[in-house]
Design an enzyme around this catalytic site. Structure first.
Site, PDB file in Angstrom:
ATOM      1  N   CYS A  72     -27.906 -22.151 -13.035  1.00 14.36           N
ATOM      2  CA  CYS A  72     -26.986 -23.076 -13.702  1.00 14.36           C
ATOM      3  C   CYS A  72     -26.760 -24.300 -12.833  1.00 14.36           C
ATOM      4  O   CYS A  72     -26.444 -24.175 -11.646  1.00 14.36           O
ATOM      5  CB  CYS A  72     -25.657 -22.358 -13.960  1.00 14.36           C
ATOM      6  SG  CYS A  72     -24.348 -23.458 -14.492  1.00 14.36           S
ATOM      7  N   CYS A  78     -18.231 -25.467 -10.843  1.00 20.99           N
ATOM      8  CA  CYS A  78     -17.542 -24.657 -11.839  1.00 20.99           C
ATOM      9  C   CYS A  78     -16.896 -23.418 -11.221  1.00 20.99           C
ATOM     10  O   CYS A  78     -17.485 -22.759 -10.374  1.00 20.99           O
ATOM     11  CB  CYS A  78     -18.542 -24.237 -12.916  1.00 20.99           C
ATOM     12  SG  CYS A  78     -17.842 -23.176 -14.171  1.00 20.99           S
ATOM     13  N   CYS A  81     -18.291 -18.791 -12.525  1.00 18.04           N
ATOM     14  CA  CYS A  81     -19.131 -17.784 -11.867  1.00 18.04           C
ATOM     15  C   CYS A  81     -19.078 -17.979 -10.351  1.00 18.04           C
ATOM     16  O   CYS A  81     -18.951 -19.091  -9.881  1.00 18.04           O
ATOM     17  CB  CYS A  81     -20.583 -17.930 -12.326  1.00 18.04           C
ATOM     18  SG  CYS A  81     -20.829 -17.606 -14.073  1.00 18.04           S
ATOM     19  N   CYS A 160     -23.390 -23.615 -21.044  1.00 15.83           N
ATOM     20  CA  CYS A 160     -22.975 -22.565 -20.112  1.00 15.83           C
ATOM     21  C   CYS A 160     -23.862 -21.347 -20.358  1.00 15.83           C
ATOM     22  O   CYS A 160     -23.941 -20.854 -21.479  1.00 15.83           O
ATOM     23  CB  CYS A 160     -21.506 -22.231 -20.361  1.00 15.83           C
ATOM     24  SG  CYS A 160     -20.962 -20.732 -19.555  1.00 15.83           S
ATOM     25  N   GLN A 283     -12.902  -7.103 -25.861  1.00 18.91           N
ATOM     26  CA  GLN A 283     -13.822  -7.205 -24.722  1.00 18.91           C
ATOM     27  C   GLN A 283     -14.846  -8.308 -24.969  1.00 18.91           C
ATOM     28  O   GLN A 283     -15.364  -8.425 -26.079  1.00 18.91           O
ATOM     29  CB  GLN A 283     -14.536  -5.869 -24.509  1.00 18.91           C
ATOM     30  CG  GLN A 283     -13.621  -4.749 -24.028  1.00 18.91           C
ATOM     31  CD  GLN A 283     -13.299  -4.866 -22.541  1.00 18.91           C
ATOM     32  OE1 GLN A 283     -13.781  -5.744 -21.843  1.00 18.91           O
ATOM     33  NE2 GLN A 283     -12.461  -3.969 -22.061  1.00 18.91           N
ATOM     34  N   ASP A 381      -6.218   1.917 -19.826  1.00 20.08           N
ATOM     35  CA  ASP A 381      -7.071   0.731 -19.650  1.00 20.08           C
ATOM     36  C   ASP A 381      -6.166  -0.467 -19.357  1.00 20.08           C
ATOM     37  O   ASP A 381      -6.036  -1.384 -20.168  1.00 20.08           O
ATOM     38  CB  ASP A 381      -7.895   0.514 -20.937  1.00 20.08           C
ATOM     39  CG  ASP A 381      -8.875  -0.642 -20.820  1.00 20.08           C
ATOM     40  OD1 ASP A 381      -9.014  -1.209 -19.723  1.00 20.08           O
ATOM     41  OD2 ASP A 381      -9.512  -0.983 -21.836  1.00 20.08           O
ATOM     42  N   CYS A 408     -10.254  -2.927 -14.536  1.00 24.30           N
ATOM     43  CA  CYS A 408     -10.939  -4.195 -14.248  1.00 24.30           C
ATOM     44  C   CYS A 408     -10.588  -4.661 -12.840  1.00 24.30           C
ATOM     45  O   CYS A 408     -10.867  -5.795 -12.472  1.00 24.30           O
ATOM     46  CB  CYS A 408     -10.579  -5.244 -15.292  1.00 24.30           C
ATOM     47  SG  CYS A 408      -8.819  -5.515 -15.453  1.00 24.30           S
TER      48      CYS A 408
HETATM   49  N1  SAH Z   1      -8.157  -0.940 -24.335  1.00 20.65           N
HETATM   50  C1  SAH Z   1      -8.191  -2.247 -24.962  1.00 20.65           C
HETATM   51  C2  SAH Z   1      -7.350  -3.287 -24.224  1.00 20.65           C
HETATM   52  C3  SAH Z   1      -7.469  -3.350 -22.740  1.00 20.65           C
HETATM   53  S1  SAH Z   1      -6.769  -4.803 -21.997  1.00 20.65           S
HETATM   54  C4  SAH Z   1      -9.611  -2.729 -25.118  1.00 20.65           C
HETATM   55  O1  SAH Z   1     -10.526  -2.227 -24.475  1.00 20.65           O
HETATM   56  O2  SAH Z   1      -9.830  -3.645 -25.906  1.00 20.65           O
HETATM   57  C5  SAH Z   1      -5.193  -4.286 -21.473  1.00 20.65           C
HETATM   58  C6  SAH Z   1      -4.168  -4.269 -22.590  1.00 20.65           C
HETATM   59  O3  SAH Z   1      -2.926  -3.873 -21.997  1.00 20.65           O
HETATM   60  C7  SAH Z   1      -3.910  -5.601 -23.262  1.00 20.65           C
HETATM   61  O4  SAH Z   1      -4.046  -5.430 -24.651  1.00 20.65           O
HETATM   62  C8  SAH Z   1      -2.452  -5.925 -22.886  1.00 20.65           C
HETATM   63  O5  SAH Z   1      -1.757  -6.611 -23.903  1.00 20.65           O
HETATM   64  C9  SAH Z   1      -1.867  -4.563 -22.646  1.00 20.65           C
HETATM   65  N2  SAH Z   1      -0.689  -4.487 -21.750  1.00 20.65           N
HETATM   66  C10 SAH Z   1      -0.410  -5.238 -20.661  1.00 20.65           C
HETATM   67  N3  SAH Z   1       0.712  -4.806 -20.054  1.00 20.65           N
HETATM   68  C11 SAH Z   1       1.173  -3.748 -20.777  1.00 20.65           C
HETATM   69  C12 SAH Z   1       2.294  -2.885 -20.654  1.00 20.65           C
HETATM   70  N4  SAH Z   1       3.178  -3.011 -19.667  1.00 20.65           N
HETATM   71  N5  SAH Z   1       2.442  -1.911 -21.574  1.00 20.65           N
HETATM   72  C13 SAH Z   1       1.550  -1.745 -22.588  1.00 20.65           C
HETATM   73  N6  SAH Z   1       0.479  -2.554 -22.752  1.00 20.65           N
HETATM   74  C14 SAH Z   1       0.282  -3.550 -21.867  1.00 20.65           C
END
Ligand code: SAH
Length: 456
Positions: A72, A78, A81, A160, A283, A381, A408
């Site tokens: 790139c 930028c 990345c 991009c 995602q 998650d 993440c």
């Molecule tokens: N599992 C989903 C979202 C993951 S991202 C997927 O894969 O698409 C993390 C998520 O946590 C987001 O939607 C965000 O709004 C939510 N979040 C952030 N803080 C939170 C909290 N204190 N309680 C509940 N949800 C929360």
């Protein structure tokens, strides 16, 4: 002792979590941009702090064998990345090592733990299904693009490599139309101007949703702009205007107005279909998302007698995948609109053994437990900051057989695993998945089980 402005030759020995190269001299750690492990570099010390120094690359004396030319042309400016100069295989290794290092640093027992090789992409380009670019006025010109590294200055880019070709086309078309219809870009310094951001989302059929973030609702030539945009690019299925008149770094304001189409697009994961609204978290790398979710489901290993919690469930993606195998799934999510979407997604996919709760996980999960709603399997998650302590404490008290943690951020992942370990759980295996090639972001799924000794 190192001095500011001193010039020295160093070997880069590591890469930190922000993608900065790490060198050492006089027992001081030096962070340097634009280098990778194995590079021998001539650098200049720009700043000395108490525990570390910052250096600037002058020239590469001997490149690392993993160094490549960036594909790139905007890489240097930028901020999107960080690893365009590192070969892809090496990025995958680096991401796995980061997971291992963070686990060890947090004191997690890794002796019998399998950390698999990072699941990478065959063609790690053009993977994103969402682009958020800022739009600014500079020297009477319109700049559209991501921010520069560490600043809020827009890099004007014509394309991009990690976003779709369709998004590139829309960016260039939109810019030309702004010029044609004399629509001003927003100027952060003065607060004047109209267009602040453009968000482009595409689904797997390359249908596009465009969100235009503006400071005011009505402006001259708005209809002409939108008419032209959708008639020139027939992939655009919906256009939404979002109004944000605040002096903030948050992209979107509260008010949305559908200017064209339905205001949503649909996308699929596996055999499930999802409605995506402008604010919804979805995602961004569809190819890798399937691998991520499939691993999560495999690690959860749910059976039809079991109850599953999907905490931080967004629009219910993982919940709906898990519902096929479970007796019942409870999803918890803080964003109300996402919960509304999750319920609609369940109905649209004909899934009835799920229930969603809107609220903070740290409040909702303890409340469910008090009401004697208990999980056999918990999937979490969370965002980068990891799980709140009450969520971890409730999981420990609730005592599910398995916890699957989709993360993440390996550092908060490791912290939370350590807490679960202290509560009688054991990390079994970990699978890093490369959701964001060429960036330092590391996604990882782990399987955690209740230790035998704690079985009731
Ligand atoms: N599992 C989903 C979202 C993951 S991202 C997927 O894969 O698409 C993390 C998520 O946590 C987001 O939607 C965000 O709004 C939510 N979040 C952030 N803080 C939170 C909290 N204190 N309680 C509940 N949800 C929360």
């Amino acid at each position: 002792m190192l001095q500011e402005n001193q010039i020295l030759d160093v070997e880069i020995i590591d890469l930190n979590h922000m993608g900065k190269g790490v060198a050492k001299s006089d027992n001081l750690v030096i962070f340097v941009d634009d280098v990778i492990p194995g590079d021998i570099a001539k650098i200049k010390i720009t700043e000395i702090k108490k525990n570390y120094a910052l250096g600037e690359l002058i020239t590469i004396i001997k490149p690392s064998e993993n160094r490549i030319d960036s594909a790139c042309g905007f890489f240097e400016q930028c901020g999107g990345c960080q690893l365009m100069h590192m070969n892809y295989e090496e990025q995958l290794k680096y991401k796995r090592e980061r997971v291992i290092n963070e686990l060890k640093r947090a004191g997690v027992n890794t002796e019998e733990v399998t950390v698999n090789d990072t699941l990478g992409m065959k063609t790690p380009f053009r993977y994103r299904n969402k682009t958020t670019f800022s739009v600014t006025e500079k020297n009477n010109d319109i700049f559209i693009g991501p921010y520069e590294q560490g600043t809020y200055n827009t890099v004007d880019i014509s394309g991009c490599l990690i976003q779709s070709r369709e998004a590139d086309e829309v960016v260039n078309l939109f810019k030309n139309l702004m010029i044609k219809y004399k629509i001003d870009a927003y100027d952060k310094m003065t607060g004047k101007g109209i267009v602040r951001n453009i968000i482009i989302r595409n689904n797997r059929n390359n249908e596009l949703m465009i969100v235009i973030v503006t400071t005011i609702e009505n402006f001259k030539n708005k209809e002409e702009l939108i008419d032209n945009l959708v008639s020139i690019n027939s992939n655009i299925k919906t256009v939404i205007q979002n109004i944000n008149n605040k002096n903030t770094n948050l992209v979107m304001g509260r008010k949305n107005k559908v200017l064209y189409g339905q205001g949503t697009i649909n996308d699929t994961i596996d055999d499930l279909s999802f409605v995506i609204s402008p604010e919804a978290f979805f995602q961004v790398n569809p190819e890798q998302t399937e691998k991520l979710y499939q691993t999560a489901i495999q690690y959860a290993d749910i059976n039809k007698d079991e109850v599953c919690f999907d905490i931080y469930c967004g629009i219910g993606t993982i919940s709906l995948m898990a519902a096929k195998y479970a007796k019942k799934v409870y999803g918890v999510e803080i964003v109300e609109q996402a919960v509304v979407d999750a319920r609609a997604n369940a109905l649209n996919n004909n899934i009835h053994n799920v229930e969603f709760f809107a609220g903070k996980a740290e409040e909702v999960v303890p409340k469910l437990y008090k009401q004697k709603i208990k999980a056999d399997v918990v999937i979490v998650d969370p965002p980068r900051k990891g799980c709140e302590k009450p969520v971890i404490d409730t999981i420990i008290n609730m005592s599910p057989k398995k916890v699957v943690y989709v993360s993440c951020n390996p550092s908060t992942l490791a912290r939370d695993i350590k807490l679960l370990e202290e509560g009688g759980y054991k990390l079994i295996k970990a699978q890093p998945v490369d959701m964001f090639p060429w960036t330092v972001h590391v996604e990882c799924i782990v399987q955690i089980k209740r230790a035998e000794t704690r079985m009731k």
